[in-house]
Design a protein around this motif. Structure first.
Motif, PDB file in Angstrom:
ATOM      1  N   GLN A  43     -62.543  -3.015 -69.286  1.00 30.07           N
ATOM      2  CA  GLN A  43     -61.722  -3.919 -70.079  1.00 30.07           C
ATOM      3  C   GLN A  43     -60.282  -3.849 -69.587  1.00 30.07           C
ATOM      4  OE1 GLN A  43     -61.970  -3.252 -74.244  1.00 30.07           O
ATOM      5  NE2 GLN A  43     -64.196  -3.204 -74.254  1.00 30.07           N
ATOM      6  N   THR A  44     -59.559  -4.934 -69.724  1.00 26.66           N
ATOM      7  CA  THR A  44     -58.179  -4.953 -69.248  1.00 26.66           C
ATOM      8  C   THR A  44     -57.279  -4.063 -70.086  1.00 26.66           C
ATOM      9  OG1 THR A  44     -57.773  -6.916 -70.577  1.00 26.66           O
ATOM     10  CG2 THR A  44     -58.330  -7.265 -68.270  1.00 26.66           C
ATOM     11  N   THR A  45     -57.674  -3.763 -71.324  1.00 20.93           N
ATOM     12  CA  THR A  45     -56.851  -2.913 -72.188  1.00 20.93           C
ATOM     13  C   THR A  45     -57.270  -1.450 -72.147  1.00 20.93           C
ATOM     14  OG1 THR A  45     -58.297  -3.376 -74.051  1.00 20.93           O
ATOM     15  CG2 THR A  45     -56.359  -4.800 -73.769  1.00 20.93           C
ATOM     16  N   ALA A  46     -58.221  -1.091 -71.305  1.00 16.55           N
ATOM     17  CA  ALA A  46     -58.719   0.281 -71.256  1.00 16.55           C
ATOM     18  C   ALA A  46     -57.670   1.207 -70.658  1.00 16.55           C
ATOM     19  CB  ALA A  46     -59.996   0.351 -70.432  1.00 16.55           C
ATOM     20  N   SER A  47     -57.623   2.436 -71.149  1.00 12.44           N
ATOM     21  CA  SER A  47     -56.719   3.430 -70.597  1.00 12.44           C
ATOM     22  C   SER A  47     -57.479   4.517 -69.848  1.00 12.44           C
ATOM     23  CB  SER A  47     -55.873   4.053 -71.699  1.00 12.44           C
ATOM     24  OG  SER A  47     -56.695   4.705 -72.621  1.00 12.44           O
ATOM     25  N   GLN A  48     -58.804   4.445 -69.852  1.00 17.01           N
ATOM     26  CA  GLN A  48     -59.622   5.381 -69.090  1.00 17.01           C
ATOM     27  C   GLN A  48     -60.872   4.664 -68.614  1.00 17.01           C
ATOM     28  OE1 GLN A  48     -60.909   8.855 -71.190  1.00 17.01           O
ATOM     29  NE2 GLN A  48     -61.464   9.928 -69.329  1.00 17.01           N
ATOM     30  N   CYS A  49     -61.230   4.910 -67.362  1.00 16.15           N
ATOM     31  CA  CYS A  49     -62.424   4.299 -66.793  1.00 16.15           C
ATOM     32  C   CYS A  49     -63.636   5.129 -67.199  1.00 16.15           C
ATOM     33  CB  CYS A  49     -62.312   4.222 -65.273  1.00 16.15           C
ATOM     34  SG  CYS A  49     -63.789   3.545 -64.476  1.00 16.15           S
ATOM     35  N   ALA A  50     -64.663   4.480 -67.708  1.00 17.15           N
ATOM     36  CA  ALA A  50     -65.865   5.191 -68.135  1.00 17.15           C
ATOM     37  C   ALA A  50     -66.708   5.640 -66.942  1.00 17.15           C
ATOM     38  CB  ALA A  50     -66.703   4.299 -69.040  1.00 17.15           C
ATOM     39  N   HIS A  51     -66.516   5.034 -65.786  1.00 15.56           N
ATOM     40  CA  HIS A  51     -67.336   5.356 -64.623  1.00 15.56           C
ATOM     41  C   HIS A  51     -66.783   6.547 -63.832  1.00 15.56           C
ATOM     42  CE1 HIS A  51     -69.450   1.611 -65.385  1.00 15.56           C
ATOM     43  NE2 HIS A  51     -68.269   1.025 -65.480  1.00 15.56           N
ATOM     44  N   CYS A  52     -65.507   6.484 -63.457  1.00 16.00           N
ATOM     45  CA  CYS A  52     -64.930   7.544 -62.610  1.00 16.00           C
ATOM     46  C   CYS A  52     -63.973   8.453 -63.377  1.00 16.00           C
ATOM     47  CB  CYS A  52     -64.210   6.929 -61.417  1.00 16.00           C
ATOM     48  SG  CYS A  52     -62.764   5.943 -61.839  1.00 16.00           S
ATOM     49  N   HIS A  53     -63.716   8.180 -64.645  1.00 12.56           N
ATOM     50  CA  HIS A  53     -62.851   8.975 -65.529  1.00 12.56           C
ATOM     51  C   HIS A  53     -61.399   9.006 -65.058  1.00 12.56           C
ATOM     52  CE1 HIS A  53     -66.376  10.120 -67.733  1.00 12.56           C
ATOM     53  NE2 HIS A  53     -66.944  10.551 -66.619  1.00 12.56           N
ATOM     54  N   ALA A  54     -60.961   7.981 -64.352  1.00 13.24           N
ATOM     55  CA  ALA A  54     -59.546   7.873 -63.998  1.00 13.24           C
ATOM     56  C   ALA A  54     -58.772   7.450 -65.241  1.00 13.24           C
ATOM     57  CB  ALA A  54     -59.351   6.855 -62.888  1.00 13.24           C
ATOM     58  N   GLU A  55     -57.547   7.952 -65.380  1.00 13.42           N
ATOM     59  CA  GLU A  55     -56.733   7.650 -66.556  1.00 13.42           C
ATOM     60  C   GLU A  55     -55.491   6.877 -66.149  1.00 13.42           C
ATOM     61  OE1 GLU A  55     -55.808  11.327 -68.406  1.00 13.42           O
ATOM     62  OE2 GLU A  55     -57.862  11.679 -69.064  1.00 13.42           O
ATOM     63  N   LYS A  56     -55.081   5.974 -67.030  1.00 10.32           N
ATOM     64  CA  LYS A  56     -53.874   5.203 -66.806  1.00 10.32           C
ATOM     65  C   LYS A  56     -52.687   6.001 -67.336  1.00 10.32           C
ATOM     66  CE  LYS A  56     -52.542   0.434 -67.287  1.00 10.32           C
ATOM     67  NZ  LYS A  56     -52.838  -0.818 -67.960  1.00 10.32           N
ATOM     68  N   HIS A  57     -51.690   6.214 -66.496  1.00 14.69           N
ATOM     69  CA  HIS A  57     -50.523   7.006 -66.885  1.00 14.69           C
ATOM     70  C   HIS A  57     -49.258   6.181 -66.718  1.00 14.69           C
ATOM     71  CE1 HIS A  57     -51.882  11.111 -67.653  1.00 14.69           C
ATOM     72  NE2 HIS A  57     -52.903  10.763 -66.912  1.00 14.69           N
ATOM     73  N   TYR A  58     -48.327   6.405 -67.615  1.00 16.72           N
ATOM     74  CA  TYR A  58     -47.010   5.792 -67.556  1.00 16.72           C
ATOM     75  C   TYR A  58     -46.008   6.907 -67.294  1.00 16.72           C
ATOM     76  CZ  TYR A  58     -49.433   1.968 -69.802  1.00 16.72           C
ATOM     77  OH  TYR A  58     -50.322   0.981 -70.090  1.00 16.72           O
ATOM     78  N   GLY A  59     -45.304   6.826 -66.195  1.00 11.90           N
ATOM     79  CA  GLY A  59     -44.323   7.849 -65.873  1.00 11.90           C
ATOM     80  C   GLY A  59     -44.949   9.017 -65.142  1.00 11.90           C
TER      81      GLY A  59
END
Length: 125
Positions: A43-59
């Motif tokens: 999803q475009t609003t996701a903060s974590q990928c369910a497949h590879c567990h990458a996380e979206k970080h700010y800063g």
């Protein structure tokens, strides 16, 4: 006193009555995008990928802030040593504010350098 929906709306404020009187609109379809790391749909609003567990970080993350702060400290101390060697012959009290200035400069650099949102693989294992 009257009973019914019209008397209920009469007691509410104008904005609350407007919100309650509107019909519900159907929710828009969820939009999907590709994960920047594994390219699986998320999803475009996701903060974590369910497949590879990458996380979206700010800063910056803690490691990046620490590395940049220590590099700023080393840079300021080395430049001060080259330009003003007399400050280091007997230990001077000017070295302490210079060290703090180097740490602060490195920390501020890290805040600007990693100021966007990005996807990171933090949980490797």
């Amino acid at each position: 006193m009257k009973s019914g929906p019209s008397s209920y709306f009469a007691r509410l404020t104008r904005s609350a009555a407007t919100r309650l009187g509107n019909t519900t609109q159907p929710l828009p379809a969820r939009s999907l995008s590709a994960c920047p790391c594994c390219h699986q749909p998320i999803q475009t609003t996701a903060s974590q990928c369910a497949h590879c567990h990458a996380e979206k970080h700010y800063g910056p993350v803690r490691r990046e802030s620490l590395i940049c702060s220590l590099c700023g400290l080393a840079l300021v101390l080395s430049l001060t040593r080259l330009l003003f060697p007399q400050l280091f012959a007997p230990f001077s009290l000017w070295v302490i504010p210079l060290m703090l200035a180097g740490l602060a400069a490195g920390f501020i650099f890290a805040q600007f350098r990693f100021a966007g949102d990005r996807w990171l693989h933090l949980n490797k294992g």
